[in-house]
Scaffold this motif. Structure first.
Motif, PDB file in Angstrom:
ATOM      1  N   ALA A  57      -6.419  10.105  28.294  1.00 51.20           N
ATOM      2  CA  ALA A  57      -5.952  11.403  28.147  1.00 51.20           C
ATOM      3  C   ALA A  57      -4.334  11.741  28.377  1.00 51.20           C
ATOM      4  N   ASP A  58      -4.199  13.002  28.945  1.00 48.03           N
ATOM      5  CA  ASP A  58      -2.948  13.360  29.251  1.00 48.03           C
ATOM      6  C   ASP A  58      -2.482  14.101  30.420  1.00 48.03           C
ATOM      7  N   ALA A  59      -1.601  14.120  30.936  1.00 50.28           N
ATOM      8  CA  ALA A  59      -1.166  14.262  32.386  1.00 50.28           C
ATOM      9  C   ALA A  59      -2.036  15.557  32.764  1.00 50.28           C
ATOM     10  N   GLN A  60      -2.255  16.862  31.986  1.00 49.17           N
ATOM     11  CA  GLN A  60      -2.931  17.949  32.466  1.00 49.17           C
ATOM     12  C   GLN A  60      -4.342  17.718  32.530  1.00 49.17           C
ATOM     13  N   VAL A  61      -4.994  16.549  31.738  1.00 52.99           N
ATOM     14  CA  VAL A  61      -6.259  16.418  31.928  1.00 52.99           C
ATOM     15  C   VAL A  61      -6.602  15.562  33.122  1.00 52.99           C
ATOM     16  N   ARG A  62      -5.614  14.685  33.271  1.00 51.39           N
ATOM     17  CA  ARG A  62      -5.852  13.728  34.486  1.00 51.39           C
ATOM     18  C   ARG A  62      -5.660  14.542  35.772  1.00 51.39           C
ATOM     19  N   HIS A  63      -5.049  15.597  35.695  1.00 41.86           N
ATOM     20  CA  HIS A  63      -4.925  16.526  37.226  1.00 41.86           C
ATOM     21  C   HIS A  63      -6.368  16.997  37.251  1.00 41.86           C
ATOM     22  N   ARG A  64      -7.143  17.290  36.369  1.00 39.52           N
ATOM     23  CA  ARG A  64      -8.241  18.345  36.595  1.00 39.52           C
ATOM     24  C   ARG A  64      -9.537  17.186  36.402  1.00 39.52           C
TER      25      ARG A  64
ATOM     26  N   HIS B 155      -5.750  11.675  38.336  1.00 39.49           N
ATOM     27  CA  HIS B 155      -4.564  11.427  38.634  1.00 39.49           C
ATOM     28  C   HIS B 155      -4.615  10.551  40.125  1.00 39.49           C
TER      29      HIS B 155
ATOM     30  N   GLY C 125     -14.977  18.041  36.698  1.00 36.54           N
ATOM     31  CA  GLY C 125     -13.653  18.460  36.394  1.00 36.54           C
ATOM     32  C   GLY C 125     -13.553  19.453  35.363  1.00 36.54           C
TER      33      GLY C 125
ATOM     34  N   GLN D 173     -13.145  18.658  32.010  1.00 36.80           N
ATOM     35  CA  GLN D 173     -12.426  18.542  30.875  1.00 36.80           C
ATOM     36  C   GLN D 173     -13.279  18.187  29.688  1.00 36.80           C
TER      37      GLN D 173
ATOM     38  N   HIS E  88      -2.611  10.822  23.146  1.00 37.98           N
ATOM     39  CA  HIS E  88      -3.747  11.364  23.913  1.00 37.98           C
ATOM     40  C   HIS E  88      -5.059  11.420  23.335  1.00 37.98           C
ATOM     41  N   GLN E  89      -5.366  10.654  22.547  1.00 36.23           N
ATOM     42  CA  GLN E  89      -6.713  10.602  21.992  1.00 36.23           C
ATOM     43  C   GLN E  89      -7.588   9.720  22.627  1.00 36.23           C
TER      44      GLN E  89
END
Lengths: 168, 291
Positions: free
Chosen positions: B102-109, B79, B33, B35, B190-191
């Motif tokens: 992490a955060d939503a954007q990172v979980r999407h990818r 995600h 991904g 990330q 988100h760390q």
């Protein structure tokens, strides 16, 4: 160079890019889509958030070649063709969900994603959903209010004006 | 910051990916991904000549019920894993941990296999994988082999994956009916955790029949808190009983010292977080509902 074809804000584009080109760099420098900004350059701040095939991503952390064949929506693709603001953009304006405004494109794109997944989020869900977006002015109160406003929940959960007043 | 130049190939099958890996060997990095890898490339901590992108291999995505275990495709995003009803039913601990990752954007990818193969001891998936005794399916030129979690994590950012192999699937034994909790102690949102504890327990009435506890960032690899697990077996699910067993969580660990906390502080955190995680997993503080 690698040839990529993708749809950006409804327009089909085809370009040759170096494989190392970041999606944000491609959007800004090759397509002139400077509404998407580069904040931290470390994938922390979320200012560069765009939608890739319908979900939010940090475009500084995606290669342009990875977006080949995909659909990308930037903050510039949210408003209607006649310039009508997207409800989330309207809510950020209405609630003054910004101070310097640099984080705003990412905040708006992540909010659109958050509300698509959860149309009626609690304040906690909003703060968790925007966890990956940093506001260095620390203007989070009005950002949260803007999200609540966009979700149609503003009046239920607003605090008093003194608590949420902008201080900048 | 922009990565150093590299050549890019995006195979559409595992066989083609293995062929590319065989051809470019030491000069290649696998991109899942991205990330974790893309920040590394951008900061020029690594500058491979080739990047082999697994993102076009459809067969590496998805989650399947394989009888006694779940088979999670290595390229399934966080995600998708986090929202999957099979994972929620059979491996609740993973669902719990992903809400903290992490955060939503990172979980999407970001991908499940990519994060595990990256083997950051502060990553949020290693401890649940150890606690659930997951197995890792590695494909190479000579065929497929399966490595248990206890042997998969070798050292800091180092796994049992050979240079000519690709992680294709993670097999997670079903833990039906086991309660679960992931307690993460972190300085900012988100760390990576300073310390985190992944706990899953099987209850018999008010007693903890079995417990599995994984520790994040308590050494160069994720580890099981085996002494605490033994003490928890047969322990009443009370604050006092669990606290006594949880105090053993840091036994045998060698946690790092850094700006976020020294080793002694991490040992202390491991005990506190184990107590909280086990009690929550046992349903004793009302936080076991999905977040």
């Amino acid at each position: 160079m690698t040839r990529i074809s993708l749809t950006v804000d409804g327009q089909q584009v085809t370009d040759d890019v170096e494989p190392r080109t970041l999606l944000v760099q491609y959007l800004r420098e090759q397509l002139g889509k400077t509404g998407t900004v580069i904040g931290c350059d470390t994938s922390n701040c979320g200012a560069c958030t765009v939608h890739l095939d319908g979900t939010s991503v940090k475009s500084c952390n995606v290669l342009a070649v990875q977006a080949d064949g995909s659909e990308v929506t930037t903050v510039e693709g949210l408003a209607g063709e006649d310039g009508t603001l997207h409800p989330v953009q309207e809510a950020f304006r209405e609630c003054h969900g910004l101070q310097c405004g640099f984080c705003t494109p990412g905040m708006i794109m992540q909010t659109v994603d958050l509300l698509a997944e959860n149309p009626d989020p609690s304040e906690e869900a909003i703060r968790l959903g925007l966890e990956g977006n940093l506001c260095r002015c620390t203007g989070y109160h009005n950002i949260v209010r803007a999200v609540q406003h966009a979700a149609g929940a503003g009046s239920d959960t607003e605090r008093s004006g003194q608590d949420t007043g902008v201080t900048a | 910051m922009i990565p150093a130049s590299f050549e890019y190939v995006a195979p559409t099958s595992v066989a083609d990916a293995l062929a590319a890996l065989a051809e470019h060997g030491d000069d290649a990095k696998i991109l899942a991904g991205g990330q974790s890898l893309l920040p590394v490339l951008r900061m020029r901590l690594n500058a491979p000549e080739w990047v082999i992108d697994l993102g076009r291999i459809d067969g590496l995505r998805g989650i399947r019920d394989a009888g006694d275990h779940l088979a999670i495709g290595a390229m399934t995003t966080h995600h998708d894993v986090g929202r999957d009803p099979l994972v929620h039913e059979h491996a609740l601990l993973i669902s719990k941990a992903i809400t903290h990752l992490a955060d939503a954007q990172v979980r999407h990818r970001g991908t499940f296999g990519g994060a595990l193969a990256h083997a950051d001891p502060a990553g949020d998936l290693g401890a649940p994988a150890c606690a659930l005794q997951a197995s890792f399916v590695l494909q190479g030129p000579g065929g497929t082999r399966t490595v248990p979690a206890a042997e998969f994590f070798v050292d800091l950012f180092e796994t049992a994956i050979s240079d000519d192999e690709i992680l294709t699937e993670i097999q997670v034994p079903k833990h039906d009916g086991w309660g679960a909790s992931y307690e993460k102690f972190v300085r900012v949102a988100h760390q990576w955790p300073i310390v985190a504890v992944a706990a899953t327990v099987r209850m018999e009435g008010d007693t903890i029949a079995e417990a599995r506890v994984g520790l994040t960032n308590m050494g160069s690899t994720p580890v099981r808190a085996e002494e605490a697990e033994e003490a928890l077996a047969g322990c009443p699910a009370t604050e006092e009983g669990v606290a006594e067993a949880a105090a053993l969580a840091a036994e045998g660990t060698d946690p790092p010292s850094d700006l976020n906390g020294d080793a002694d502080y991490r040992r202390h955190l491991a005990g506190v977080l184990t107590r909280r995680a086990v009690l929550a997993a046992a349903g004793r503080n009302g936080t076991t509902a999905p977040v």
